[in-house]
Design a protein around this motif. Structure first.
Motif, PDB file in Angstrom:
ATOM      1  N   THR A 126      -4.139  22.174  -4.227  1.00 57.84           N
ATOM      2  CA  THR A 126      -5.262  21.575  -4.937  1.00 57.84           C
ATOM      3  C   THR A 126      -4.931  20.783  -6.272  1.00 57.84           C
ATOM      4  O   THR A 126      -5.352  19.689  -6.704  1.00 57.84           O
ATOM      5  N   GLU A 127      -3.916  21.545  -6.787  1.00 56.46           N
ATOM      6  CA  GLU A 127      -3.332  20.820  -8.108  1.00 56.46           C
ATOM      7  C   GLU A 127      -2.009  20.423  -7.983  1.00 56.46           C
ATOM      8  O   GLU A 127      -1.344  19.949  -8.907  1.00 56.46           O
ATOM      9  N   ARG A 128      -1.688  20.067  -6.554  1.00 57.95           N
ATOM     10  CA  ARG A 128      -0.384  19.608  -6.043  1.00 57.95           C
ATOM     11  C   ARG A 128       1.062  19.951  -6.869  1.00 57.95           C
ATOM     12  O   ARG A 128       1.803  19.117  -7.342  1.00 57.95           O
ATOM     13  N   LYS A 129       1.052  21.359  -6.863  1.00 58.19           N
ATOM     14  CA  LYS A 129       2.175  22.084  -7.471  1.00 58.19           C
ATOM     15  C   LYS A 129       3.405  22.236  -6.452  1.00 58.19           C
ATOM     16  O   LYS A 129       4.365  22.454  -6.941  1.00 58.19           O
ATOM     17  N   PHE A 130       2.966  22.352  -5.181  1.00 60.02           N
ATOM     18  CA  PHE A 130       4.184  22.546  -4.213  1.00 60.02           C
ATOM     19  C   PHE A 130       5.063  21.641  -4.293  1.00 60.02           C
ATOM     20  O   PHE A 130       4.659  20.234  -4.350  1.00 60.02           O
ATOM     21  N   SER A 131       6.374  21.720  -3.834  1.00 61.95           N
ATOM     22  CA  SER A 131       7.191  20.664  -3.509  1.00 61.95           C
ATOM     23  C   SER A 131       7.033  20.448  -2.136  1.00 61.95           C
ATOM     24  O   SER A 131       7.036  21.592  -1.027  1.00 61.95           O
ATOM     25  N   LYS A 143       8.861   8.614  -3.352  1.00 65.36           N
ATOM     26  CA  LYS A 143       9.261   8.596  -4.746  1.00 65.36           C
ATOM     27  C   LYS A 143       7.904   7.856  -5.413  1.00 65.36           C
ATOM     28  O   LYS A 143       7.331   7.992  -6.446  1.00 65.36           O
ATOM     29  N   ASN A 144       7.412   6.609  -4.867  1.00 60.68           N
ATOM     30  CA  ASN A 144       6.330   5.677  -5.495  1.00 60.68           C
ATOM     31  C   ASN A 144       4.931   6.040  -4.833  1.00 60.68           C
ATOM     32  O   ASN A 144       4.061   5.665  -5.656  1.00 60.68           O
ATOM     33  N   LYS A 145       4.753   6.860  -3.752  1.00 64.13           N
ATOM     34  CA  LYS A 145       3.476   7.172  -3.230  1.00 64.13           C
ATOM     35  C   LYS A 145       3.061   8.455  -3.195  1.00 64.13           C
ATOM     36  O   LYS A 145       1.806   8.656  -2.890  1.00 64.13           O
ATOM     37  N   ALA A 146       3.903   9.403  -3.508  1.00 63.52           N
ATOM     38  CA  ALA A 146       3.614  10.833  -3.188  1.00 63.52           C
ATOM     39  C   ALA A 146       2.647  11.307  -4.241  1.00 63.52           C
ATOM     40  O   ALA A 146       2.883  10.995  -5.462  1.00 63.52           O
ATOM     41  N   ALA A 147       1.664  12.141  -3.646  1.00 57.35           N
ATOM     42  CA  ALA A 147       0.802  12.828  -4.926  1.00 57.35           C
ATOM     43  C   ALA A 147       1.390  14.136  -5.293  1.00 57.35           C
ATOM     44  O   ALA A 147       1.278  14.813  -6.495  1.00 57.35           O
ATOM     45  N   HIS A 193       0.978   0.442   1.486  1.00 59.44           N
ATOM     46  CA  HIS A 193      -0.087  -0.145   0.592  1.00 59.44           C
ATOM     47  C   HIS A 193      -1.420   0.631   0.754  1.00 59.44           C
ATOM     48  O   HIS A 193      -2.240   0.190  -0.293  1.00 59.44           O
ATOM     49  N   ASP A 194      -1.719   1.451   1.694  1.00 61.12           N
ATOM     50  CA  ASP A 194      -2.980   2.096   1.981  1.00 61.12           C
ATOM     51  C   ASP A 194      -2.894   3.129   0.749  1.00 61.12           C
ATOM     52  O   ASP A 194      -4.103   3.580   0.211  1.00 61.12           O
ATOM     53  N   TRP A 195      -1.964   3.648   0.306  1.00 60.36           N
ATOM     54  CA  TRP A 195      -1.846   4.722  -1.045  1.00 60.36           C
ATOM     55  C   TRP A 195      -1.896   3.848  -2.297  1.00 60.36           C
ATOM     56  O   TRP A 195      -1.051   2.903  -2.665  1.00 60.36           O
ATOM     57  N   GLU A 196      -2.774   4.257  -2.955  1.00 63.02           N
ATOM     58  CA  GLU A 196      -3.204   3.745  -4.415  1.00 63.02           C
ATOM     59  C   GLU A 196      -3.476   4.719  -5.500  1.00 63.02           C
ATOM     60  O   GLU A 196      -3.789   5.971  -5.081  1.00 63.02           O
ATOM     61  N   THR A 197      -3.330   4.333  -6.673  1.00 61.73           N
ATOM     62  CA  THR A 197      -3.751   5.488  -7.696  1.00 61.73           C
ATOM     63  C   THR A 197      -5.143   5.670  -7.639  1.00 61.73           C
ATOM     64  O   THR A 197      -6.166   4.573  -7.929  1.00 61.73           O
ATOM     65  N   ASN A 198      -5.645   6.920  -7.619  1.00 63.31           N
ATOM     66  CA  ASN A 198      -7.304   7.079  -7.572  1.00 63.31           C
ATOM     67  C   ASN A 198      -7.660   7.354  -8.916  1.00 63.31           C
ATOM     68  O   ASN A 198      -6.845   7.377 -10.107  1.00 63.31           O
ATOM     69  N   LYS A 199      -8.954   7.770  -9.256  1.00 55.70           N
ATOM     70  CA  LYS A 199      -9.823   7.853 -10.348  1.00 55.70           C
ATOM     71  C   LYS A 199      -8.910   9.286 -11.276  1.00 55.70           C
ATOM     72  O   LYS A 199      -9.084   9.175 -12.702  1.00 55.70           O
ATOM     73  N   ARG A 200      -8.176   9.950 -10.497  1.00 59.78           N
ATOM     74  CA  ARG A 200      -7.605  11.202 -11.123  1.00 59.78           C
ATOM     75  C   ARG A 200      -6.506  10.993 -11.515  1.00 59.78           C
ATOM     76  O   ARG A 200      -5.681  11.914 -12.062  1.00 59.78           O
ATOM     77  N   GLY A 201      -5.710   9.625 -11.353  1.00 59.90           N
ATOM     78  CA  GLY A 201      -4.609   9.405 -11.774  1.00 59.90           C
ATOM     79  C   GLY A 201      -3.354   9.652 -10.912  1.00 59.90           C
ATOM     80  O   GLY A 201      -2.224   9.531 -11.257  1.00 59.90           O
ATOM     81  N   PHE A 202      -3.544   9.858  -9.731  1.00 58.47           N
ATOM     82  CA  PHE A 202      -2.300  10.225  -8.758  1.00 58.47           C
ATOM     83  C   PHE A 202      -2.708   9.378  -7.687  1.00 58.47           C
ATOM     84  O   PHE A 202      -3.809   9.125  -7.216  1.00 58.47           O
TER      85      PHE A 202
END
Length: 463
Positions: A126-131, A143-147, A193-202
Protein backbone atom coordinates in the motif's frame (compact mmCIF):
# COMPACT_ATOMS: atom_id res chain seq x y z
CA UNK A 1 16.61 -10.81 15.08
CA UNK A 2 14.87 -9.69 11.91
CA UNK A 3 11.36 -8.36 12.45
CA UNK A 4 10.36 -6.64 9.21
CA UNK A 5 10.63 -7.20 5.48
CA UNK A 6 12.71 -4.03 5.17
CA UNK A 7 15.22 -5.43 7.65
CA UNK A 8 15.30 -8.75 5.79
CA UNK A 9 16.01 -7.30 2.36
CA UNK A 10 18.52 -4.83 3.81
CA UNK A 11 20.66 -7.63 5.25
CA UNK A 12 22.68 -8.41 2.12
CA UNK A 13 25.45 -10.28 3.84
CA UNK A 14 23.50 -12.66 6.02
CA UNK A 15 21.68 -14.60 3.31
CA UNK A 16 23.85 -16.51 0.86
CA UNK A 17 21.54 -18.62 -1.27
CA UNK A 18 22.77 -22.18 -1.95
CA UNK A 19 24.27 -22.82 -5.34
CA UNK A 20 23.23 -25.49 -7.84
CA UNK A 21 24.75 -28.86 -6.87
CA UNK A 22 26.74 -30.93 -9.32
CA UNK A 23 25.20 -34.23 -10.26
CA UNK A 24 23.08 -36.25 -12.68
CA UNK A 25 19.66 -37.89 -12.48
CA UNK A 26 17.82 -40.71 -14.21
CA UNK A 27 14.42 -40.67 -12.47
CA UNK A 28 12.05 -38.04 -11.14
CA UNK A 29 12.79 -39.04 -7.53
CA UNK A 30 16.55 -38.92 -8.18
CA UNK A 31 16.25 -35.37 -9.47
CA UNK A 32 13.97 -34.36 -6.61
CA UNK A 33 16.21 -35.81 -3.90
CA UNK A 34 19.48 -34.56 -5.33
CA UNK A 35 18.52 -31.16 -6.69
CA UNK A 36 15.03 -29.96 -5.71
CA UNK A 37 14.56 -31.13 -2.13
CA UNK A 38 17.73 -29.59 -0.63
CA UNK A 39 16.67 -26.13 -1.77
CA UNK A 40 13.04 -26.35 -0.62
CA UNK A 41 11.99 -24.48 2.55
CA UNK A 42 12.38 -27.15 5.22
CA UNK A 43 9.74 -25.92 7.67
CA UNK A 44 6.25 -26.79 6.40
CA UNK A 45 4.73 -24.55 9.09
CA UNK A 46 6.47 -21.58 7.49
CA UNK A 47 4.80 -22.35 4.17
CA UNK A 48 1.42 -22.72 5.89
CA UNK A 49 1.86 -19.36 7.61
CA UNK A 50 2.75 -17.72 4.30
CA UNK A 51 -0.27 -19.33 2.64
CA UNK A 52 -2.66 -18.04 5.31
CA UNK A 53 -1.11 -14.58 5.21
CA UNK A 54 -1.43 -14.40 1.42
CA UNK A 55 -5.04 -15.66 1.38
CA UNK A 56 -5.95 -13.05 3.99
CA UNK A 57 -4.18 -10.37 1.97
CA UNK A 58 -5.80 -11.44 -1.31
CA UNK A 59 -9.24 -10.96 0.26
CA UNK A 60 -8.42 -7.64 1.91
CA UNK A 61 -10.42 -4.91 0.07
CA UNK A 62 -7.55 -2.45 0.61
CA UNK A 63 -4.83 -4.71 -0.80
CA UNK A 64 -2.85 -4.12 -3.96
CA UNK A 65 -2.87 -7.43 -5.83
CA UNK A 66 -0.15 -8.47 -8.24
CA UNK A 67 -0.46 -9.56 -11.83
CA UNK A 68 2.23 -11.38 -13.79
CA UNK A 69 1.54 -10.19 -17.31
CA UNK A 70 3.21 -7.90 -19.85
CA UNK A 71 6.65 -8.30 -18.28
CA UNK A 72 8.51 -8.75 -21.58
CA UNK A 73 6.15 -7.27 -24.13
CA UNK A 74 7.11 -5.11 -27.10
CA UNK A 75 5.02 -2.80 -29.31
CA UNK A 76 6.37 -1.70 -32.68
CA UNK A 77 9.81 -2.89 -31.65
CA UNK A 78 9.86 -0.85 -28.43
CA UNK A 79 9.52 -2.16 -24.87
CA UNK A 80 5.91 -1.78 -23.68
CA UNK A 81 6.16 -3.58 -20.34
CA UNK A 82 4.09 -2.88 -17.23
CA UNK A 83 6.16 -3.95 -14.19
CA UNK A 84 5.68 -1.71 -11.17
CA UNK A 85 2.75 0.10 -12.80
CA UNK A 86 -0.44 0.37 -10.72
CA UNK A 87 -4.12 0.39 -11.69
CA UNK A 88 -7.05 1.52 -9.54
CA UNK A 89 -10.65 0.80 -10.47
CA UNK A 90 -13.88 2.65 -9.81
CA UNK A 91 -14.63 0.77 -6.58
CA UNK A 92 -11.06 1.03 -5.28
CA UNK A 93 -9.94 -2.44 -6.39
CA UNK A 94 -6.22 -2.06 -7.07
CA UNK A 95 -3.51 -4.10 -8.72
CA UNK A 96 0.04 -3.71 -9.98
CA UNK A 97 2.10 -5.64 -12.51
CA UNK A 98 5.21 -7.56 -11.48
CA UNK A 99 7.91 -9.84 -12.79
CA UNK A 100 8.21 -13.50 -11.86
CA UNK A 101 11.32 -12.50 -9.93
CA UNK A 102 9.09 -11.07 -7.21
CA UNK A 103 8.03 -14.58 -6.16
CA UNK A 104 11.72 -15.37 -5.64
CA UNK A 105 11.87 -12.78 -2.86
CA UNK A 106 9.07 -14.58 -1.02
CA UNK A 107 10.77 -17.91 -1.71
CA UNK A 108 13.98 -16.58 -0.15
CA UNK A 109 12.13 -15.34 2.92
CA UNK A 110 10.36 -18.71 3.29
CA UNK A 111 13.63 -20.59 2.76
CA UNK A 112 15.19 -18.66 5.65
CA UNK A 113 12.12 -19.32 7.78
CA UNK A 114 10.97 -15.69 7.85
CA UNK A 115 7.26 -14.79 7.84
CA UNK A 116 6.43 -11.10 8.30
CA UNK A 117 3.58 -9.66 10.30
CA UNK A 118 0.46 -9.12 8.21
CA UNK A 119 0.42 -5.33 8.51
CA UNK A 120 4.10 -5.14 7.58
CA UNK A 121 3.48 -7.17 4.42
CA UNK A 122 0.41 -5.11 3.52
CA UNK A 123 2.20 -1.81 4.08
CA UNK A 124 4.97 -2.84 1.67
CA UNK A 125 2.30 -2.83 -1.04
CA UNK A 126 0.00 0.00 0.00
CA UNK A 127 2.99 2.32 0.50
CA UNK A 128 4.62 0.96 -2.71
CA UNK A 129 7.81 -0.09 -0.94
CA UNK A 130 8.38 -3.43 -2.68
CA UNK A 131 10.46 -3.59 -5.83
CA UNK A 132 8.48 -5.38 -8.52
CA UNK A 133 11.37 -5.60 -10.95
CA UNK A 134 14.20 -8.05 -11.50
CA UNK A 135 17.84 -7.23 -10.86
CA UNK A 136 18.19 -6.75 -14.63
CA UNK A 137 16.52 -3.33 -14.34
CA UNK A 138 13.62 -1.35 -15.78
CA UNK A 139 12.46 -0.34 -19.24
CA UNK A 140 11.92 3.33 -20.12
CA UNK A 141 8.14 3.07 -19.81
CA UNK A 142 8.53 1.61 -16.32
CA UNK A 143 10.97 4.34 -15.31
CA UNK A 144 8.39 6.95 -16.34
CA UNK A 145 5.12 5.27 -15.30
CA UNK A 146 5.77 2.92 -12.37
CA UNK A 147 4.18 3.59 -8.97
CA UNK A 148 6.55 1.09 -7.35
CA UNK A 149 9.79 2.91 -7.98
CA UNK A 150 12.25 1.14 -5.68
CA UNK A 151 15.21 -0.43 -7.45
CA UNK A 152 15.72 -4.19 -7.49
CA UNK A 153 17.36 -5.77 -4.46
CA UNK A 154 20.71 -7.46 -4.16
CA UNK A 155 20.96 -10.39 -6.57
CA UNK A 156 21.19 -12.91 -3.73
CA UNK A 157 17.45 -12.36 -3.04
CA UNK A 158 16.58 -13.59 -6.55
CA UNK A 159 17.73 -17.23 -6.25
CA UNK A 160 20.71 -16.85 -8.57
CA UNK A 161 21.34 -19.76 -11.00
CA UNK A 162 17.89 -21.19 -10.21
CA UNK A 163 14.60 -21.08 -12.09
CA UNK A 164 11.37 -20.72 -10.09
CA UNK A 165 8.78 -23.21 -11.39
CA UNK A 166 5.07 -23.14 -10.52
CA UNK A 167 3.04 -26.29 -9.92
CA UNK A 168 -0.26 -24.66 -10.88
CA UNK A 169 0.68 -22.57 -13.90
CA UNK A 170 0.09 -18.88 -13.26
CA UNK A 171 -1.41 -18.03 -16.65
CA UNK A 172 -1.61 -21.23 -18.69
CA UNK A 173 -3.87 -23.43 -16.56
CA UNK A 174 -7.58 -22.53 -17.02
CA UNK A 175 -9.40 -21.23 -13.96
CA UNK A 176 -11.55 -24.06 -12.61
CA UNK A 177 -15.29 -23.30 -13.05
CA UNK A 178 -14.37 -20.14 -14.97
CA UNK A 179 -12.73 -21.66 -18.02
CA UNK A 180 -14.30 -19.08 -20.34
CA UNK A 181 -12.42 -16.25 -18.65
CA UNK A 182 -9.29 -14.77 -20.21
CA UNK A 183 -6.95 -13.22 -17.62
CA UNK A 184 -5.86 -10.57 -20.17
CA UNK A 185 -9.43 -9.24 -20.21
CA UNK A 186 -9.28 -8.73 -16.43
CA UNK A 187 -5.77 -7.31 -16.14
CA UNK A 188 -5.67 -5.17 -19.28
CA UNK A 189 -2.46 -3.75 -20.72
CA UNK A 190 -3.96 -0.42 -21.79
CA UNK A 191 -1.83 2.30 -23.33
CA UNK A 192 1.12 4.07 -21.74
CA UNK A 193 -0.73 7.41 -21.68
CA UNK A 194 -3.41 5.85 -19.43
CA UNK A 195 -1.00 6.24 -16.50
CA UNK A 196 -0.95 9.74 -15.02
CA UNK A 197 0.12 11.37 -11.78
CA UNK A 198 -2.73 10.98 -9.27
CA UNK A 199 -3.75 13.25 -6.40
CA UNK A 200 -1.33 11.43 -4.09
CA UNK A 201 1.59 12.32 -6.31
CA UNK A 202 2.47 9.00 -7.96
CA UNK A 203 1.71 7.40 -11.32
CA UNK A 204 -1.49 5.38 -11.54
CA UNK A 205 -4.05 4.32 -14.13
CA UNK A 206 -7.68 4.92 -13.18
CA UNK A 207 -10.35 2.76 -14.83
CA UNK A 208 -13.89 4.09 -14.59
CA UNK A 209 -15.50 0.69 -14.19
CA UNK A 210 -15.32 -2.17 -11.73
CA UNK A 211 -14.74 -5.88 -12.05
CA UNK A 212 -17.50 -8.40 -11.48
CA UNK A 213 -17.23 -10.58 -8.39
CA UNK A 214 -16.28 -13.49 -10.67
CA UNK A 215 -13.44 -11.48 -12.19
CA UNK A 216 -12.21 -10.43 -8.75
CA UNK A 217 -12.20 -14.07 -7.70
CA UNK A 218 -10.05 -14.89 -10.73
CA UNK A 219 -7.74 -11.94 -9.99
CA UNK A 220 -7.20 -13.26 -6.46
CA UNK A 221 -6.61 -16.77 -7.81
CA UNK A 222 -4.01 -15.44 -10.24
CA UNK A 223 -2.26 -13.58 -7.41
CA UNK A 224 -2.13 -16.70 -5.22
CA UNK A 225 -0.87 -18.91 -8.04
CA UNK A 226 1.87 -16.37 -8.60
CA UNK A 227 3.14 -15.66 -5.08
CA UNK A 228 2.04 -18.46 -2.69
CA UNK A 229 5.17 -20.53 -1.88
CA UNK A 230 3.03 -23.65 -1.54
CA UNK A 231 2.85 -23.51 -5.35
CA UNK A 232 6.46 -23.30 -6.48
CA UNK A 233 9.90 -24.87 -6.30
CA UNK A 234 13.35 -24.29 -7.76
CA UNK A 235 15.24 -26.10 -10.50
CA UNK A 236 18.58 -25.15 -12.10
CA UNK A 237 18.17 -22.46 -14.73
CA UNK A 238 18.96 -23.11 -18.38
CA UNK A 239 22.66 -22.27 -17.97
CA UNK A 240 23.18 -24.87 -15.27
CA UNK A 241 21.38 -27.97 -16.57
CA UNK A 242 21.84 -29.94 -19.76
CA UNK A 243 18.11 -30.09 -20.65
CA UNK A 244 15.61 -27.31 -21.18
CA UNK A 245 12.38 -26.52 -19.31
CA UNK A 246 12.76 -29.23 -16.69
CA UNK A 247 10.59 -27.13 -14.36
CA UNK A 248 7.68 -27.49 -16.78
CA UNK A 249 8.08 -31.23 -17.31
CA UNK A 250 4.65 -32.78 -16.55
CA UNK A 251 6.17 -35.85 -14.88
CA UNK A 252 7.94 -33.58 -12.40
CA UNK A 253 4.85 -31.35 -12.01
CA UNK A 254 2.64 -34.38 -11.28
CA UNK A 255 5.13 -35.54 -8.66
CA UNK A 256 5.34 -32.09 -7.01
CA UNK A 257 1.56 -31.67 -7.02
CA UNK A 258 1.07 -35.04 -5.32
CA UNK A 259 3.87 -34.29 -2.86
CA UNK A 260 2.30 -30.94 -1.92
CA UNK A 261 -1.01 -32.69 -1.23
CA UNK A 262 0.62 -35.36 0.93
CA UNK A 263 2.53 -32.79 2.98
CA UNK A 264 -0.11 -30.09 3.37
CA UNK A 265 -3.37 -32.07 3.01
CA UNK A 266 -6.42 -29.85 3.52
CA UNK A 267 -4.23 -26.74 3.43
CA UNK A 268 -3.20 -27.65 -0.11
CA UNK A 269 -6.82 -28.27 -1.08
CA UNK A 270 -7.61 -24.86 0.37
CA UNK A 271 -4.92 -23.39 -1.87
CA UNK A 272 -6.30 -25.17 -4.95
CA UNK A 273 -9.79 -23.87 -4.17
CA UNK A 274 -8.56 -20.30 -3.75
CA UNK A 275 -6.32 -20.60 -6.84
CA UNK A 276 -9.21 -22.03 -8.90
CA UNK A 277 -7.29 -25.17 -9.80
CA UNK A 278 -9.07 -28.48 -10.37
CA UNK A 279 -8.21 -30.83 -7.46
CA UNK A 280 -8.80 -33.75 -9.82
CA UNK A 281 -5.39 -32.95 -11.32
CA UNK A 282 -3.77 -34.43 -8.21
CA UNK A 283 -2.58 -37.83 -9.40
CA UNK A 284 -4.06 -40.90 -7.73
CA UNK A 285 -0.70 -42.63 -8.10
CA UNK A 286 1.63 -42.91 -5.14
CA UNK A 287 4.68 -40.71 -4.70
CA UNK A 288 6.93 -43.72 -5.20
CA UNK A 289 5.18 -44.58 -8.46
CA UNK A 290 5.33 -41.01 -9.77
CA UNK A 291 8.94 -40.73 -8.68
CA UNK A 292 10.01 -43.92 -10.45
CA UNK A 293 9.37 -42.44 -13.91
CA UNK A 294 12.60 -42.72 -15.87
CA UNK A 295 14.15 -39.53 -17.18
CA UNK A 296 17.02 -39.52 -19.66
CA UNK A 297 20.37 -39.08 -17.99
CA UNK A 298 21.13 -35.37 -17.68
CA UNK A 299 23.54 -33.28 -15.65
CA UNK A 300 23.44 -30.07 -13.62
CA UNK A 301 26.21 -28.05 -12.08
CA UNK A 302 27.14 -24.75 -10.46
CA UNK A 303 29.37 -24.28 -13.49
CA UNK A 304 27.94 -23.36 -16.87
CA UNK A 305 26.55 -26.47 -18.58
CA UNK A 306 26.59 -26.61 -22.36
CA UNK A 307 24.46 -28.63 -24.80
CA UNK A 308 21.12 -27.42 -23.38
CA UNK A 309 18.55 -29.48 -25.30
CA UNK A 310 14.96 -30.66 -24.83
CA UNK A 311 14.55 -33.80 -22.73
CA UNK A 312 14.63 -36.94 -24.85
CA UNK A 313 13.09 -40.22 -23.67
CA UNK A 314 14.93 -43.51 -23.86
CA UNK A 315 13.07 -44.83 -26.87
CA UNK A 316 14.21 -45.63 -30.38
CA UNK A 317 13.88 -42.23 -32.08
CA UNK A 318 15.18 -42.15 -35.63
CA UNK A 319 17.82 -39.68 -36.72
CA UNK A 320 15.26 -38.08 -39.04
CA UNK A 321 12.86 -37.60 -36.12
CA UNK A 322 15.64 -36.05 -34.05
CA UNK A 323 16.43 -33.70 -36.93
CA UNK A 324 12.92 -32.49 -37.71
CA UNK A 325 10.86 -33.07 -34.58
CA UNK A 326 10.95 -32.24 -30.91
CA UNK A 327 10.48 -35.14 -28.48
CA UNK A 328 8.89 -34.68 -25.05
CA UNK A 329 8.63 -36.73 -21.90
CA UNK A 330 5.16 -36.00 -20.57
CA UNK A 331 2.55 -37.44 -18.26
CA UNK A 332 -0.73 -39.23 -18.91
CA UNK A 333 -0.14 -40.05 -22.56
CA UNK A 334 -2.87 -42.39 -23.88
CA UNK A 335 -1.62 -45.95 -24.21
CA UNK A 336 1.77 -44.79 -22.84
CA UNK A 337 2.91 -43.86 -26.32
CA UNK A 338 5.98 -41.77 -26.95
CA UNK A 339 4.96 -38.33 -28.13
CA UNK A 340 6.82 -36.69 -30.99
CA UNK A 341 5.96 -33.07 -31.77
CA UNK A 342 5.35 -32.81 -35.52
CA UNK A 343 6.90 -29.82 -37.25
CA UNK A 344 4.97 -30.58 -40.46
CA UNK A 345 1.71 -30.23 -38.55
CA UNK A 346 2.74 -26.77 -37.33
CA UNK A 347 3.74 -25.74 -40.84
CA UNK A 348 0.25 -26.67 -42.03
CA UNK A 349 -1.35 -24.70 -39.19
CA UNK A 350 0.84 -21.71 -40.00
CA UNK A 351 -0.82 -21.42 -43.40
CA UNK A 352 -4.08 -20.57 -41.60
CA UNK A 353 -2.33 -17.68 -39.85
CA UNK A 354 -1.33 -15.97 -43.11
CA UNK A 355 -3.01 -13.49 -45.42
CA UNK A 356 -5.91 -11.10 -44.84
CA UNK A 357 -8.50 -11.94 -42.18
CA UNK A 358 -11.45 -13.97 -43.41
CA UNK A 359 -14.20 -11.95 -41.69
CA UNK A 360 -16.95 -14.51 -42.10
CA UNK A 361 -18.55 -16.71 -39.43
CA UNK A 362 -19.65 -20.29 -39.90
CA UNK A 363 -20.40 -23.36 -37.81
CA UNK A 364 -20.37 -27.01 -38.80
CA UNK A 365 -21.33 -30.20 -37.04
CA UNK A 366 -18.51 -32.65 -36.46
CA UNK A 367 -18.49 -36.30 -35.47
CA UNK A 368 -15.48 -37.01 -33.22
CA UNK A 369 -15.72 -38.96 -29.99
CA UNK A 370 -13.47 -40.83 -27.59
CA UNK A 371 -13.40 -41.52 -23.86
CA UNK A 372 -12.42 -37.91 -23.14
CA UNK A 373 -14.66 -35.76 -25.33
CA UNK A 374 -17.66 -35.87 -27.64
CA UNK A 375 -17.40 -33.09 -30.22
CA UNK A 376 -20.56 -31.22 -31.14
CA UNK A 377 -19.35 -28.74 -33.75
CA UNK A 378 -16.60 -26.33 -34.73
CA UNK A 379 -16.83 -22.69 -35.73
CA UNK A 380 -14.82 -19.56 -36.33
CA UNK A 381 -15.56 -16.03 -35.17
CA UNK A 382 -13.94 -12.60 -35.14
CA UNK A 383 -13.01 -10.26 -32.31
CA UNK A 384 -11.95 -6.64 -32.45
CA UNK A 385 -8.80 -5.94 -30.46
CA UNK A 386 -7.56 -2.83 -28.77
CA UNK A 387 -9.26 -1.24 -25.80
CA UNK A 388 -10.90 1.21 -25.49
CA UNK A 389 -10.68 1.83 -29.26
CA UNK A 390 -10.73 -1.32 -31.39
CA UNK A 391 -8.12 -1.12 -34.13
CA UNK A 392 -7.39 -4.69 -35.16
CA UNK A 393 -9.22 -7.95 -35.61
CA UNK A 394 -8.34 -11.57 -34.92
CA UNK A 395 -10.06 -14.81 -35.79
CA UNK A 396 -10.74 -17.48 -33.20
CA UNK A 397 -11.44 -21.11 -33.94
CA UNK A 398 -13.65 -23.01 -31.50
CA UNK A 399 -14.11 -26.76 -31.15
CA UNK A 400 -17.23 -27.25 -29.02
CA UNK A 401 -17.49 -30.52 -27.11
CA UNK A 402 -19.07 -32.38 -24.22
CA UNK A 403 -16.45 -33.17 -21.60
CA UNK A 404 -16.01 -36.69 -20.25
CA UNK A 405 -12.49 -36.71 -18.75
CA UNK A 406 -9.67 -34.20 -18.42
CA UNK A 407 -6.97 -34.26 -21.11
CA UNK A 408 -5.08 -31.14 -20.00
CA UNK A 409 -1.96 -33.15 -19.08
CA UNK A 410 -1.75 -34.96 -22.43
CA UNK A 411 1.48 -34.36 -24.38
CA UNK A 412 -0.26 -33.18 -27.53
CA UNK A 413 -2.28 -30.63 -25.61
CA UNK A 414 0.78 -29.42 -23.70
CA UNK A 415 2.74 -29.05 -26.91
CA UNK A 416 -0.08 -27.08 -28.55
CA UNK A 417 -0.25 -24.88 -25.45
CA UNK A 418 3.46 -24.10 -25.82
CA UNK A 419 3.15 -23.19 -29.49
CA UNK A 420 -0.32 -21.68 -30.00
CA UNK A 421 -2.63 -19.25 -28.26
CA UNK A 422 -4.95 -22.07 -27.24
CA UNK A 423 -7.16 -22.56 -24.19
CA UNK A 424 -10.19 -24.41 -22.89
CA UNK A 425 -13.19 -22.35 -21.84
CA UNK A 426 -16.74 -23.14 -20.85
CA UNK A 427 -19.53 -22.02 -23.17
CA UNK A 428 -21.45 -19.42 -21.17
CA UNK A 429 -24.48 -18.78 -23.40
CA UNK A 430 -26.42 -20.03 -26.39
CA UNK A 431 -27.48 -23.50 -27.41
CA UNK A 432 -24.20 -25.08 -26.25
CA UNK A 433 -24.15 -23.42 -22.83
CA UNK A 434 -22.49 -25.61 -20.19
CA UNK A 435 -20.33 -27.47 -22.70
CA UNK A 436 -16.69 -26.63 -23.41
CA UNK A 437 -14.71 -25.11 -26.23
CA UNK A 438 -11.12 -25.51 -27.36
CA UNK A 439 -10.33 -21.94 -28.40
CA UNK A 440 -7.51 -21.18 -30.83
CA UNK A 441 -6.79 -17.48 -31.22
CA UNK A 442 -4.60 -15.60 -33.64
CA UNK A 443 -5.86 -17.31 -36.80
CA UNK A 444 -6.69 -15.57 -40.10
CA UNK A 445 -8.32 -18.19 -42.28
CA UNK A 446 -11.43 -20.22 -41.55
CA UNK A 447 -10.89 -23.86 -40.56
CA UNK A 448 -12.15 -26.92 -42.37
CA UNK A 449 -13.07 -30.33 -41.01
CA UNK A 450 -9.73 -31.83 -42.04
CA UNK A 451 -7.56 -29.41 -40.04
CA UNK A 452 -9.87 -29.58 -37.01
CA UNK A 453 -9.60 -33.38 -36.96
CA UNK A 454 -5.83 -33.12 -37.27
CA UNK A 455 -5.77 -30.87 -34.21
CA UNK A 456 -7.89 -33.34 -32.26
CA UNK A 457 -5.78 -36.27 -33.40
CA UNK A 458 -2.69 -34.34 -32.30
CA UNK A 459 -4.15 -33.80 -28.84
CA UNK A 460 -5.09 -37.46 -28.43
CA UNK A 461 -2.17 -38.88 -30.46
CA UNK A 462 -4.38 -40.90 -32.74
CA UNK A 463 -2.33 -42.98 -35.11
Amino acid sequence: MINTIKEFISDNNRFIFPDVPTGKSETVIDFFNQCVSPILPQNSNTIIKWHKLLVKYANDPKSVLLCRLYESRKLNGEWDTRRGMQTKMKDGFTYAFATNFFARIIYTMAYYDFVPEYEDFKKMFTERKFSLFSFMGKTNVEKNKAAFTNSPYNQRFYTQNWYLAHIVAVNDEPFFHFESKNINDIFTAGNQHDWETNKRGFMERYLDYQLSEEDKKIARAHFLRFVDPINYFLVPNSKHISVSKIGENPYLINFMRRRAYEIYGDIYLDFLKAALSDPALISSESISSLGSVHLPNFVYSSSIVSNNTPILPKHNISSEQKKNKKVYIVASAPNNKTFVANSDFYKELAEYQKGPIDKGFSEKLLSYENEYISVICFNHSNKWLGKPKASNIEKMWSIIYKSKKSFSSFPGWLDLSNNLNISITQVSKGKNQGNYGIRIRGMKQKPNEEIIKKILDYIFMKE
